[in-house]
Write a protein that holds these residues in place. Sequence first.
Motif, PDB file in Angstrom:
ATOM      1  N   THR A  70       1.641  17.663   8.760  1.00  0.00           N
ATOM      2  CA  THR A  70       1.554  16.211   9.268  1.00  0.00           C
ATOM      3  C   THR A  70       0.825  15.331   8.319  1.00  0.00           C
ATOM      4  O   THR A  70      -0.439  15.643   7.886  1.00  0.00           O
ATOM      5  CB  THR A  70       0.987  16.228  10.797  1.00  0.00           C
ATOM      6  OG1 THR A  70       1.893  16.742  11.518  1.00  0.00           O
ATOM      7  CG2 THR A  70       0.767  14.655  11.326  1.00  0.00           C
ATOM      8  N   VAL A  71       0.985  14.211   7.827  1.00  0.00           N
ATOM      9  CA  VAL A  71       0.093  13.327   7.190  1.00  0.00           C
ATOM     10  C   VAL A  71      -0.119  12.060   8.199  1.00  0.00           C
ATOM     11  O   VAL A  71       0.624  11.795   9.125  1.00  0.00           O
ATOM     12  CB  VAL A  71       0.910  12.904   5.845  1.00  0.00           C
ATOM     13  CG1 VAL A  71       1.208  13.952   4.971  1.00  0.00           C
ATOM     14  CG2 VAL A  71       2.251  12.255   6.265  1.00  0.00           C
ATOM     15  N   ALA A  72      -1.204  11.577   7.898  1.00  0.00           N
ATOM     16  CA  ALA A  72      -1.860  10.663   8.767  1.00  0.00           C
ATOM     17  C   ALA A  72      -2.679   9.436   8.124  1.00  0.00           C
ATOM     18  O   ALA A  72      -2.984   9.451   6.890  1.00  0.00           O
ATOM     19  CB  ALA A  72      -2.821  11.284   9.801  1.00  0.00           C
ATOM     20  N   VAL A  73      -2.564   8.399   8.572  1.00  0.00           N
ATOM     21  CA  VAL A  73      -3.409   7.295   8.242  1.00  0.00           C
ATOM     22  C   VAL A  73      -4.879   7.510   8.262  1.00  0.00           C
ATOM     23  O   VAL A  73      -5.224   8.051   9.777  1.00  0.00           O
ATOM     24  CB  VAL A  73      -3.027   5.851   8.941  1.00  0.00           C
ATOM     25  CG1 VAL A  73      -3.821   4.574   8.491  1.00  0.00           C
ATOM     26  CG2 VAL A  73      -1.596   5.326   8.477  1.00  0.00           C
ATOM     27  N   ASP A  74      -5.538   7.449   7.696  1.00  0.00           N
ATOM     28  CA  ASP A  74      -6.951   7.914   7.682  1.00  0.00           C
ATOM     29  C   ASP A  74      -7.967   6.678   7.715  1.00  0.00           C
ATOM     30  O   ASP A  74      -8.151   5.955   6.811  1.00  0.00           O
ATOM     31  CB  ASP A  74      -7.446   8.732   6.367  1.00  0.00           C
ATOM     32  CG  ASP A  74      -8.631   9.127   6.576  1.00  0.00           C
ATOM     33  OD1 ASP A  74      -9.559   8.942   7.477  1.00  0.00           O
ATOM     34  OD2 ASP A  74      -9.088  10.100   5.544  1.00  0.00           O
ATOM     35  N   LEU A  75      -8.704   6.576   8.939  1.00  0.00           N
ATOM     36  CA  LEU A  75      -9.155   5.163   9.197  1.00  0.00           C
ATOM     37  C   LEU A  75     -10.638   5.458   8.706  1.00  0.00           C
ATOM     38  O   LEU A  75     -11.118   4.316   8.722  1.00  0.00           O
ATOM     39  CB  LEU A  75      -9.182   5.066  10.730  1.00  0.00           C
ATOM     40  CG  LEU A  75      -7.929   4.842  11.600  1.00  0.00           C
ATOM     41  CD1 LEU A  75      -8.210   4.470  12.846  1.00  0.00           C
ATOM     42  CD2 LEU A  75      -7.139   3.304  10.900  1.00  0.00           C
ATOM     43  N   GLN A  76     -11.014   6.607   8.441  1.00  0.00           N
ATOM     44  CA  GLN A  76     -12.228   6.882   7.589  1.00  0.00           C
ATOM     45  C   GLN A  76     -12.243   6.292   6.428  1.00  0.00           C
ATOM     46  O   GLN A  76     -13.373   6.086   5.746  1.00  0.00           O
ATOM     47  CB  GLN A  76     -12.787   8.181   7.982  1.00  0.00           C
ATOM     48  CG  GLN A  76     -13.003   8.439   9.339  1.00  0.00           C
ATOM     49  CD  GLN A  76     -13.491   9.861   9.886  1.00  0.00           C
ATOM     50  OE1 GLN A  76     -13.256  10.925   8.884  1.00  0.00           O
ATOM     51  NE2 GLN A  76     -13.785  10.246  10.874  1.00  0.00           N
ATOM     52  N   ALA A  77     -11.011   6.442   5.589  1.00  0.00           N
ATOM     53  CA  ALA A  77     -11.059   6.305   4.154  1.00  0.00           C
ATOM     54  C   ALA A  77     -10.663   4.768   3.827  1.00  0.00           C
ATOM     55  O   ALA A  77     -11.117   4.273   2.909  1.00  0.00           O
ATOM     56  CB  ALA A  77      -9.698   7.142   3.512  1.00  0.00           C
ATOM     57  N   SER A  78      -9.984   4.237   4.747  1.00  0.00           N
ATOM     58  CA  SER A  78      -9.849   2.731   4.721  1.00  0.00           C
ATOM     59  C   SER A  78      -9.301   2.328   6.349  1.00  0.00           C
ATOM     60  O   SER A  78      -8.475   3.065   6.940  1.00  0.00           O
ATOM     61  CB  SER A  78      -8.498   2.352   3.938  1.00  0.00           C
ATOM     62  OG  SER A  78      -8.497   0.936   3.900  1.00  0.00           O
ATOM     63  N   ALA A  79      -9.688   1.072   6.408  1.00  0.00           N
ATOM     64  CA  ALA A  79      -9.129   0.608   7.936  1.00  0.00           C
ATOM     65  C   ALA A  79      -7.879  -0.022   7.496  1.00  0.00           C
ATOM     66  O   ALA A  79      -7.227   0.031   8.829  1.00  0.00           O
ATOM     67  CB  ALA A  79     -10.196  -0.577   8.084  1.00  0.00           C
ATOM     68  N   HIS A  80      -7.166  -0.177   6.683  1.00  0.00           N
ATOM     69  CA  HIS A  80      -5.838  -0.611   6.578  1.00  0.00           C
ATOM     70  C   HIS A  80      -4.739   0.113   5.974  1.00  0.00           C
ATOM     71  O   HIS A  80      -4.939   1.158   5.622  1.00  0.00           O
ATOM     72  CB  HIS A  80      -5.970  -1.899   5.743  1.00  0.00           C
ATOM     73  CG  HIS A  80      -7.019  -2.708   5.940  1.00  0.00           C
ATOM     74  ND1 HIS A  80      -7.479  -3.496   7.308  1.00  0.00           N
ATOM     75  CD2 HIS A  80      -8.302  -3.299   5.243  1.00  0.00           C
ATOM     76  CE1 HIS A  80      -8.579  -3.798   7.295  1.00  0.00           C
ATOM     77  NE2 HIS A  80      -9.149  -3.822   6.219  1.00  0.00           N
ATOM     78  N   PHE A  81      -3.575  -0.168   6.295  1.00  0.00           N
ATOM     79  CA  PHE A  81      -2.487   0.457   5.644  1.00  0.00           C
ATOM     80  C   PHE A  81      -1.307  -0.421   5.440  1.00  0.00           C
ATOM     81  O   PHE A  81      -1.001  -1.376   6.292  1.00  0.00           O
ATOM     82  CB  PHE A  81      -1.872   1.693   6.799  1.00  0.00           C
ATOM     83  CG  PHE A  81      -0.956   2.601   6.296  1.00  0.00           C
ATOM     84  CD1 PHE A  81      -1.442   3.795   5.371  1.00  0.00           C
ATOM     85  CD2 PHE A  81       0.425   2.478   6.324  1.00  0.00           C
ATOM     86  CE1 PHE A  81      -0.602   4.451   4.721  1.00  0.00           C
ATOM     87  CE2 PHE A  81       1.392   3.254   5.568  1.00  0.00           C
ATOM     88  CZ  PHE A  81       0.736   4.394   4.960  1.00  0.00           C
ATOM     89  N   LEU A  82      -0.575  -0.135   4.093  1.00  0.00           N
ATOM     90  CA  LEU A  82       0.372  -1.227   3.860  1.00  0.00           C
ATOM     91  C   LEU A  82       1.564  -0.513   3.551  1.00  0.00           C
ATOM     92  O   LEU A  82       1.675   0.809   2.853  1.00  0.00           O
ATOM     93  CB  LEU A  82      -0.074  -1.945   2.496  1.00  0.00           C
ATOM     94  CG  LEU A  82       1.010  -2.754   1.875  1.00  0.00           C
ATOM     95  CD1 LEU A  82       1.190  -3.936   2.685  1.00  0.00           C
ATOM     96  CD2 LEU A  82       0.576  -3.188   0.314  1.00  0.00           C
ATOM     97  N   ALA A  83       2.872  -0.735   3.884  1.00  0.00           N
ATOM     98  CA  ALA A  83       4.135  -0.234   3.497  1.00  0.00           C
ATOM     99  C   ALA A  83       4.916  -1.183   2.677  1.00  0.00           C
ATOM    100  O   ALA A  83       5.304  -2.601   3.166  1.00  0.00           O
ATOM    101  CB  ALA A  83       4.920   0.230   4.730  1.00  0.00           C
ATOM    102  N   ALA A  84       5.741  -0.869   1.749  1.00  0.00           N
ATOM    103  CA  ALA A  84       6.397  -1.975   0.883  1.00  0.00           C
ATOM    104  C   ALA A  84       7.704  -1.177   0.440  1.00  0.00           C
ATOM    105  O   ALA A  84       7.895   0.061  -0.033  1.00  0.00           O
ATOM    106  CB  ALA A  84       5.696  -2.037  -0.426  1.00  0.00           C
ATOM    107  N   GLY A  85       8.757  -1.615   0.717  1.00  0.00           N
ATOM    108  CA  GLY A  85      10.178  -1.497   0.705  1.00  0.00           C
ATOM    109  C   GLY A  85      11.111  -2.595   0.889  1.00  0.00           C
ATOM    110  O   GLY A  85      10.737  -3.470   1.480  1.00  0.00           O
ATOM    111  N   ARG A  86      12.291  -2.258   0.471  1.00  0.00           N
ATOM    112  CA  ARG A  86      13.363  -3.175   0.857  1.00  0.00           C
ATOM    113  C   ARG A  86      13.930  -3.284   1.924  1.00  0.00           C
ATOM    114  O   ARG A  86      13.486  -2.270   2.728  1.00  0.00           O
ATOM    115  CB  ARG A  86      14.486  -3.321  -0.472  1.00  0.00           C
ATOM    116  CG  ARG A  86      15.037  -1.773  -0.562  1.00  0.00           C
ATOM    117  CD  ARG A  86      16.070  -2.088  -1.680  1.00  0.00           C
ATOM    118  NE  ARG A  86      16.515  -0.845  -2.312  1.00  0.00           N
ATOM    119  CZ  ARG A  86      17.037  -0.699  -3.537  1.00  0.00           C
ATOM    120  NH1 ARG A  86      17.270  -1.608  -4.320  1.00  0.00           N
ATOM    121  NH2 ARG A  86      17.279   0.698  -3.978  1.00  0.00           N
ATOM    122  N   THR A  87      14.762  -4.013   2.517  1.00  0.00           N
ATOM    123  CA  THR A  87      15.313  -4.174   3.617  1.00  0.00           C
ATOM    124  C   THR A  87      16.135  -2.692   3.961  1.00  0.00           C
ATOM    125  O   THR A  87      16.761  -2.058   3.114  1.00  0.00           O
ATOM    126  CB  THR A  87      16.454  -5.148   3.905  1.00  0.00           C
ATOM    127  OG1 THR A  87      15.759  -6.402   3.492  1.00  0.00           O
ATOM    128  CG2 THR A  87      16.778  -5.247   5.360  1.00  0.00           C
TER     129      THR A  87
END
Length: 375
Positions: free
Chosen positions: A163-180
């Motif tokens: 499992t991979v996760a968004v690490d709220l201790q490393a950064s408060a935010h998360f961004l995903a970029a991709g086309r439709t």
Amino acid sequence: FGELFLVIDNIGALHRNFPDLHDRVLKLMESQPLNYGVHVLITADQWSTVKPQILNKCGSRIELRMQARHDSIMDRSMAEIAPQLSGRGLMADGKHMLVGAPCASGYETVAATAEVLAQMWAARGVAGAPKLAVLPPAIGYEELAAPTAGTLKLGLGERDMSTVAVDLQASAHFLAAGRTKSGRTTLLHTLCASIQEVFTPEEAQIIAFDQNYSLADAVDERYLAVYAQGIKDISMASVQIAQQLQKRRPPAELKPQELARWQPNGPHWFVLVDDLNLLSLPGSNQTALDALVEGVQSGRQLRFHVFAATTSDNWMQVGLMNKVVKAMIAEGSGVLVMDGDKREKIVRGVAAADRAPGRGELVYGKSANQLIQVA
């Protein structure tokens, strides 16, 4: 463990079409792979298409017939008189050579020869090599292991198939970029589920900025603090949130040691934004979220988080010129680079690529990048 052979046919094409994979090969070659029983076999249509960092690590080299004799690095005079036949070439000392045929005597195809060799080893009691684990085309949220403290589970990573996760201790935010159709909205649904799994409604509130009603069924009403759909409403809500964030800032008279330990009262605020690229204000280079830039810059201190999904197309304008995106990346936001035009470099030199829905390269601080499949 046995010896491992990595075979790459046409390293130049790999560099042109999959530069991120080529960079991984380059790093592998620089890491003394032979010490770990890893061998790399490479072919190229021209010597010039092989990076010096790779070529210098190749202890054995042969040169088959070149298109022109001046392309030879072995012996140009000998290359000119080399027979124009398949499998003929030169060794490093300039002597002619003939490559052995890949088919054993009596067998017409390479596959048939390989099958006979496999049967020979099986008869000796040698088991086949373990299959290389690869990411599945899809994975359910419930199949992921429980998140660790301070994280929100996101998907499955290829590095160790965990499992991979968004690490709220490393950064408060998360961004995903991709086309439709790259899976951006699904990613936000996954993070919604994870927020509601990790936090109680008293500990976290969700603010959904959702022009296309794509998040309407993803948030339990107990968690939903704000739901805004139009640009005007989102802009007004952003201003009001920015005003509330000012009340979360520490008192001015605190000493540095006290500031380091200070925590605001109240729940975490998670702002989920689908199609961030559609929130630009008409006739300007501003967006409906610009009021939140200062809050984004202090996200960890204010328990304020922005999880945004945006297109990767025209990234110079959509991403690098967007104040919110710039603030998120400057604050160390995790970024998932999904399906898109390989000419669009999103962050730290990582470009979009042709990928299946939900597949992306995760870029997180100083951690090594890895491909993941979003749940």
